[in-house]
Design a protein around this motif. Structure first.
Motif, PDB file in Angstrom:
ATOM      1  N   ASN A 138      12.457  55.661  69.703  1.00 32.12           N
ATOM      2  CA  ASN A 138      11.707  55.907  68.521  1.00 32.12           C
ATOM      3  C   ASN A 138      12.152  54.822  67.406  1.00 32.12           C
ATOM      4  OD1 ASN A 138      10.095  57.800  69.802  1.00 32.12           O
ATOM      5  ND2 ASN A 138      11.541  59.279  69.283  1.00 32.12           N
ATOM      6  N   VAL A 139      13.151  54.091  67.481  1.00 32.59           N
ATOM      7  CA  VAL A 139      13.766  53.160  66.503  1.00 32.59           C
ATOM      8  C   VAL A 139      12.796  51.771  66.417  1.00 32.59           C
ATOM      9  CG1 VAL A 139      15.334  51.966  65.509  1.00 32.59           C
ATOM     10  CG2 VAL A 139      15.717  54.244  66.441  1.00 32.59           C
ATOM     11  N   GLU A 140      12.275  51.334  65.280  1.00 37.88           N
ATOM     12  CA  GLU A 140      11.312  50.191  65.505  1.00 37.88           C
ATOM     13  C   GLU A 140      12.197  49.024  65.132  1.00 37.88           C
ATOM     14  OE1 GLU A 140       8.388  50.227  62.522  1.00 37.88           O
ATOM     15  OE2 GLU A 140       7.343  52.100  63.849  1.00 37.88           O
ATOM     16  N   HIS A 141      13.495  49.068  64.441  1.00 43.16           N
ATOM     17  CA  HIS A 141      14.385  47.822  64.043  1.00 43.16           C
ATOM     18  C   HIS A 141      15.753  48.450  63.911  1.00 43.16           C
ATOM     19  CE1 HIS A 141      10.618  46.231  62.622  1.00 43.16           C
ATOM     20  NE2 HIS A 141      10.889  45.101  62.900  1.00 43.16           N
ATOM     21  N   LEU A 142      16.656  47.701  64.474  1.00 41.36           N
ATOM     22  CA  LEU A 142      18.271  48.093  64.397  1.00 41.36           C
ATOM     23  C   LEU A 142      18.829  46.962  64.488  1.00 41.36           C
ATOM     24  CD1 LEU A 142      19.817  50.827  64.376  1.00 41.36           C
ATOM     25  CD2 LEU A 142      19.862  50.508  67.030  1.00 41.36           C
ATOM     26  N   SER A 143      19.964  46.790  63.756  1.00 39.17           N
ATOM     27  CA  SER A 143      21.078  45.756  63.626  1.00 39.17           C
ATOM     28  C   SER A 143      22.463  46.242  63.410  1.00 39.17           C
ATOM     29  CB  SER A 143      20.869  44.815  62.368  1.00 39.17           C
ATOM     30  OG  SER A 143      21.622  43.791  62.303  1.00 39.17           O
ATOM     31  N   MET A 144      23.200  46.281  64.407  1.00 40.50           N
ATOM     32  CA  MET A 144      24.483  46.995  64.386  1.00 40.50           C
ATOM     33  C   MET A 144      25.292  46.029  64.977  1.00 40.50           C
ATOM     34  SD  MET A 144      23.306  50.052  66.955  1.00 40.50           S
ATOM     35  CE  MET A 144      24.911  51.073  66.697  1.00 40.50           C
ATOM     36  N   VAL A 145      26.952  46.533  64.731  1.00 39.57           N
ATOM     37  CA  VAL A 145      28.044  46.027  65.411  1.00 39.57           C
ATOM     38  C   VAL A 145      28.625  46.858  66.282  1.00 39.57           C
ATOM     39  CG1 VAL A 145      30.341  45.083  64.848  1.00 39.57           C
ATOM     40  CG2 VAL A 145      28.443  44.488  63.257  1.00 39.57           C
ATOM     41  N   LEU A 146      28.764  46.358  67.748  1.00 39.73           N
ATOM     42  CA  LEU A 146      29.382  47.457  68.584  1.00 39.73           C
ATOM     43  C   LEU A 146      30.563  46.674  69.357  1.00 39.73           C
ATOM     44  CD1 LEU A 146      25.910  48.306  70.360  1.00 39.73           C
ATOM     45  CD2 LEU A 146      27.052  49.692  68.648  1.00 39.73           C
ATOM     46  N   PRO A 147      31.399  47.514  69.965  1.00 37.15           N
ATOM     47  CA  PRO A 147      32.439  47.005  70.967  1.00 37.15           C
ATOM     48  C   PRO A 147      31.762  46.598  72.243  1.00 37.15           C
ATOM     49  CG  PRO A 147      32.822  49.144  70.731  1.00 37.15           C
ATOM     50  CD  PRO A 147      31.639  48.879  69.610  1.00 37.15           C
ATOM     51  N   GLN A 148      32.019  45.846  73.018  1.00 41.17           N
ATOM     52  CA  GLN A 148      31.616  45.484  74.353  1.00 41.17           C
ATOM     53  C   GLN A 148      32.866  44.741  74.917  1.00 41.17           C
ATOM     54  OE1 GLN A 148      28.630  42.320  75.602  1.00 41.17           O
ATOM     55  NE2 GLN A 148      27.278  44.064  75.517  1.00 41.17           N
ATOM     56  N   GLY A 149      33.556  45.736  75.839  1.00 42.98           N
ATOM     57  CA  GLY A 149      34.876  45.263  76.604  1.00 42.98           C
ATOM     58  C   GLY A 149      35.776  44.964  75.733  1.00 42.98           C
ATOM     59  N   ASN A 150      36.128  43.649  75.450  1.00 44.70           N
ATOM     60  CA  ASN A 150      37.304  43.294  74.652  1.00 44.70           C
ATOM     61  C   ASN A 150      36.950  42.603  73.410  1.00 44.70           C
ATOM     62  OD1 ASN A 150      39.550  44.299  76.206  1.00 44.70           O
ATOM     63  ND2 ASN A 150      39.553  42.340  77.536  1.00 44.70           N
ATOM     64  N   GLU A 151      35.355  42.335  73.388  1.00 40.45           N
ATOM     65  CA  GLU A 151      34.748  41.611  72.276  1.00 40.45           C
ATOM     66  C   GLU A 151      33.915  42.597  71.400  1.00 40.45           C
ATOM     67  OE1 GLU A 151      34.919  38.412  71.934  1.00 40.45           O
ATOM     68  OE2 GLU A 151      35.839  37.757  73.814  1.00 40.45           O
ATOM     69  N   TRP A 152      33.476  42.072  70.339  1.00 39.15           N
ATOM     70  CA  TRP A 152      32.821  42.873  69.393  1.00 39.15           C
ATOM     71  C   TRP A 152      31.314  41.859  69.436  1.00 39.15           C
ATOM     72  CZ3 TRP A 152      33.128  47.276  66.854  1.00 39.15           C
ATOM     73  CH2 TRP A 152      34.405  48.021  66.781  1.00 39.15           C
ATOM     74  N   ILE A 153      30.074  42.880  69.299  1.00 42.07           N
ATOM     75  CA  ILE A 153      28.938  42.074  69.237  1.00 42.07           C
ATOM     76  C   ILE A 153      27.891  42.405  68.142  1.00 42.07           C
ATOM     77  CG2 ILE A 153      28.814  41.673  71.968  1.00 42.07           C
ATOM     78  CD1 ILE A 153      26.914  43.998  71.960  1.00 42.07           C
ATOM     79  N   TRP A 154      27.276  41.584  67.740  1.00 44.80           N
ATOM     80  CA  TRP A 154      26.034  41.908  66.736  1.00 44.80           C
ATOM     81  C   TRP A 154      24.867  42.122  67.440  1.00 44.80           C
ATOM     82  CZ3 TRP A 154      23.625  38.078  62.896  1.00 44.80           C
ATOM     83  CH2 TRP A 154      22.602  38.683  62.509  1.00 44.80           C
ATOM     84  N   ARG A 155      24.513  43.517  67.826  1.00 45.94           N
ATOM     85  CA  ARG A 155      23.181  43.628  68.618  1.00 45.94           C
ATOM     86  C   ARG A 155      22.028  44.069  67.623  1.00 45.94           C
ATOM     87  NH1 ARG A 155      23.477  47.985  73.263  1.00 45.94           N
ATOM     88  NH2 ARG A 155      24.279  45.935  74.239  1.00 45.94           N
ATOM     89  N   ILE A 156      20.955  42.969  68.110  1.00 46.58           N
ATOM     90  CA  ILE A 156      19.543  43.305  67.090  1.00 46.58           C
ATOM     91  C   ILE A 156      18.695  43.722  68.100  1.00 46.58           C
ATOM     92  CG2 ILE A 156      17.841  41.882  65.875  1.00 46.58           C
ATOM     93  CD1 ILE A 156      20.155  39.754  65.353  1.00 46.58           C
ATOM     94  N   TYR A 157      17.885  44.878  67.776  1.00 50.49           N
ATOM     95  CA  TYR A 157      16.872  45.311  68.504  1.00 50.49           C
ATOM     96  C   TYR A 157      15.631  45.665  67.888  1.00 50.49           C
ATOM     97  CZ  TYR A 157      14.602  49.277  70.899  1.00 50.49           C
ATOM     98  OH  TYR A 157      13.830  50.073  71.701  1.00 50.49           O
ATOM     99  N   PHE A 158      14.459  45.478  68.487  1.00 51.18           N
ATOM    100  CA  PHE A 158      13.127  45.841  67.710  1.00 51.18           C
ATOM    101  C   PHE A 158      12.165  46.347  68.583  1.00 51.18           C
ATOM    102  CE2 PHE A 158      13.467  41.289  68.190  1.00 51.18           C
ATOM    103  CZ  PHE A 158      12.269  41.076  68.645  1.00 51.18           C
ATOM    104  N   ALA A 210      41.092  38.277  63.664  1.00 54.11           N
ATOM    105  CA  ALA A 210      41.621  39.548  64.332  1.00 54.11           C
ATOM    106  C   ALA A 210      41.024  40.768  63.595  1.00 54.11           C
ATOM    107  CB  ALA A 210      42.981  39.528  64.068  1.00 54.11           C
ATOM    108  N   PHE A 211      40.433  40.300  62.310  1.00 58.90           N
ATOM    109  CA  PHE A 211      39.856  41.475  61.579  1.00 58.90           C
ATOM    110  C   PHE A 211      38.324  41.829  62.203  1.00 58.90           C
ATOM    111  CE2 PHE A 211      42.485  40.031  57.426  1.00 58.90           C
ATOM    112  CZ  PHE A 211      43.618  40.757  58.115  1.00 58.90           C
ATOM    113  N   LEU A 212      37.831  41.119  62.823  1.00 57.17           N
ATOM    114  CA  LEU A 212      36.442  41.353  63.402  1.00 57.17           C
ATOM    115  C   LEU A 212      36.532  42.705  63.996  1.00 57.17           C
ATOM    116  CD1 LEU A 212      35.409  37.938  65.185  1.00 57.17           C
ATOM    117  CD2 LEU A 212      34.700  38.696  62.796  1.00 57.17           C
ATOM    118  N   GLY A 213      35.356  43.499  63.612  1.00 60.69           N
ATOM    119  CA  GLY A 213      35.275  44.896  64.167  1.00 60.69           C
ATOM    120  C   GLY A 213      35.939  45.859  63.638  1.00 60.69           C
ATOM    121  N   LYS A 214      37.035  45.562  62.701  1.00 61.14           N
ATOM    122  CA  LYS A 214      37.856  46.429  62.075  1.00 61.14           C
ATOM    123  C   LYS A 214      37.089  46.867  60.797  1.00 61.14           C
ATOM    124  CE  LYS A 214      42.116  44.928  64.159  1.00 61.14           C
ATOM    125  NZ  LYS A 214      43.433  44.648  63.511  1.00 61.14           N
TER     126      LYS A 214
END
Length: 523
Positions: A138-158, A210-214
């Motif tokens: 039900n969400v129309e727009h979303l921009s968030m930071v998530l962990p993905q395995g050992n990496e961090w990602i910026w997820r954009i969804y609309f 090293a500060f990414l995602g913290k």
């Protein structure tokens, strides 16, 4: 009380003037230095603020580029027929995967199966995407930071809905480590550092990878209250300890202008750089303050000392002036003697007698040559008895003179003398040369060298752009005539007067060479 001039020129009055002047000057310098310091501090503050806005504008523009995919999807949804929509979205998805920063992308039309842009997408990521889409249906727009395995990602969804009620859900992931590398390479702004975080404090971008995602609120002195601004400003500013540089920084914080995101940018400028110019200004003004005081004392001391010496120096100056007048008269007399000697040397009686003897012989044998001989002899002596004021003449005038002089010599000696004149550069004819320079060089060659029909004396005059080279073969006479070297000394003195050091004479490989530099006279 009678006012007298000596009252204002006495030693005591003079001392009072000195003290008052020093106090006024020192006070002025002190006030001025403080004003300069204040202005410098304000200027540094303005520079730091401008650098902050440049940095946040750069980061906003770079991050906003990753949101442009929504416009493309919206355009495709608007122009595509239902049967072509899936293929068009696949094409856009495929093109987006060419961006190395995009690690995953997907789309779903209505409630159909989810299509993944990368065929190598793992099952783990597919399950994560399915779960994500289901949770945010039900969400129309979303921009968030998530962990993905050992990496961090910026997820954009609309989610977009067309006029015919077709629903397209589109999303993609941006690797924050790759984003960090990209921004670090493209950032050409001022020498400061910045980090980006969301409303929860999760670090999206930081120069320390090293500060990414913290959580930025936990790893630094940054507080959530720093994101609250006053009514008159849309940013906050404070001095704090940097978690990255381990030193005091001036930290600016502002909400980023990125659609559908609640992100903030924080720009930190090392305080040592901000204060550096102020410290230098204070140092310089203190130096000026001290030097001014010392200089004033020195100036007044020298002024007093100069007054005592004025009368004595005036007497010395008068004596020196009289001495220079005497020296000047002496120089004028010596110059007159030199010019007289020059005239005597150049109007050579032997040359005149020899020329008249040659003319006598020509009258009986060749009337036309005798007439030309007489005309050239007359013009030569007219040139000799009318010397220029500054002892230099145009090269073309000296060249006309030497041609007549050579004619007389060749008429006398016939096949015993050979002369040649070569002009390499016509512009040289407008430059100047010492008066009678050619005659001195040619006469020296004839005077000191033997010339016969079997071994003629060959003299060459070569005119170049900046000099004239006169050369002759060496055939020195067995009984050499005494040389006064007056001619060469005369030429040397003329060139020295005009600051020319290229006048040279030399003997090499049986040839005598005389180099006469040309003199340029600018009007």
């Amino acid at each position: 009380m009678k006012f007298r001039l000596k009252n204002i020129t006495s030693r005591r009055a003079f001392l009072i003037y000195v003290i008052v002047s020093i106090l006024i000057t020192v006070s002025s310098v002190y006030i001025l230095s403080n004003l300069i310091t204040d202005l410098t501090e304000k200027s540094n503050d303005d520079v730091a603020t401008r650098n902050f806005f440049k940095k946040q504008e750069f980061l906003s523009e770079e991050l906003a580029k990753f949101l442009e995919q929504e416009k493309r999807i919206e355009h495709v949804l608007k122009i595509s027929a239902p049967e072509y929509l899936n293929n068009n979205l696949k094409l856009l998805s495929s093109l987006q995967t060419n961006n190395k920063l995009i690690v995953n992308n997907w789309f779903q039309i209505n409630n159909n199966a989810i299509h993944y842009g990368n065929n190598t997408t793992s099952d783990e990521i597919k399950n994560d995407v399915k779960s994500f889409v289901l949770q945010n249906k039900n969400v129309e727009h979303l921009s968030m930071v998530l962990p993905q395995g050992n990496e961090w990602i910026w997820r954009i969804y609309f989610k977009l809905i067309s006029k015919n009620r077709t629903t397209v859900k589109y999303g993609y992931d941006i690797n924050l480590r790759l984003l960090h590398s990209y921004i670090s390479k493209t950032d050409k702004t001022a020498s400061n550092y910045a980090f980006v975080f969301d409303k929860n404090g999760t670090c999206v971008y930081h120069p320390e990878i090293a500060f990414l995602g913290k959580n930025i609120f936990k790893i630094s002195s940054f507080n959530p209250s720093d994101t609250i601004y006053s009514k008159n400003e849309d940013f906050s500013k404070r001095t704090t300890m940097s978690e990255f540089l381990k030193m005091d920084v001036v930290r600016f914080t502002k909400k980023m202008d990125i659609k559908n995101s609640n992100w903030f940018v924080c720009v930190s400028i090392p305080k040592i750089y901000v204060d550096e110019n102020v410290t230098l200004i204070k140092k310089y003004t203190t130096s000026i303050y001290s030097i001014t005081t010392v200089m004033l004392l020195l100036i007044f001391y020298l002024f007093s000392y100069a007054n005592r010496r004025a009368y004595r120096e005036k007497g010395i100056a008068i004596k020196e002036k009289n001495r220079l007048l005497v020296e000047n008269e002496k120089i004028i007399k010596e110059k007159a003697l030199i010019q007289l000697q020059q005239l005597k040397e150049q109007i050579n009686p032997h040359f005149l007698f020899n020329s008249l003897n040659s003319l006598y012989m020509l009258i009986g044998s060749d009337i036309k040559v005798a007439q030309k001989f007489t005309l050239n002899l007359s013009r030569i002596y007219r040139y000799l008895i009318d010397p220029p004021e500054k002892n230099i003449v145009p090269l073309k005038d000296e060249l006309l003179f030497i041609e007549k002089y050579i004619f007389l010599q060749q008429t006398r000696f016939k096949d015993e003398l050979f002369f040649s004149i070569e002009i390499e550069n016509e512009t040289a004819l407008n430059k100047h040369i010492p008066y009678l320079a050619f005659q001195i060089a040619v006469e020296n060659a004839i005077k000191h060298n033997a010339a016969t029909q079997e071994s003629p004396l060959t003299t060459k005059i070569l005119i170049q752009e900046n000099q004239v080279i006169i050369s002759n073969n060496l055939q020195k006479k067995l009984t050499a005539e005494p040389s006064t070297k007056f001619g060469l000394n005369y030429l040397s003195s003329i060139y020295n007067y005009y600051s020319k050091t290229d006048f040279k004479t030399s003997e090499k490989d049986g040839v005598f060479i005389c180099i006469l530099p040309l003199i340029s006279i600018h009007s």
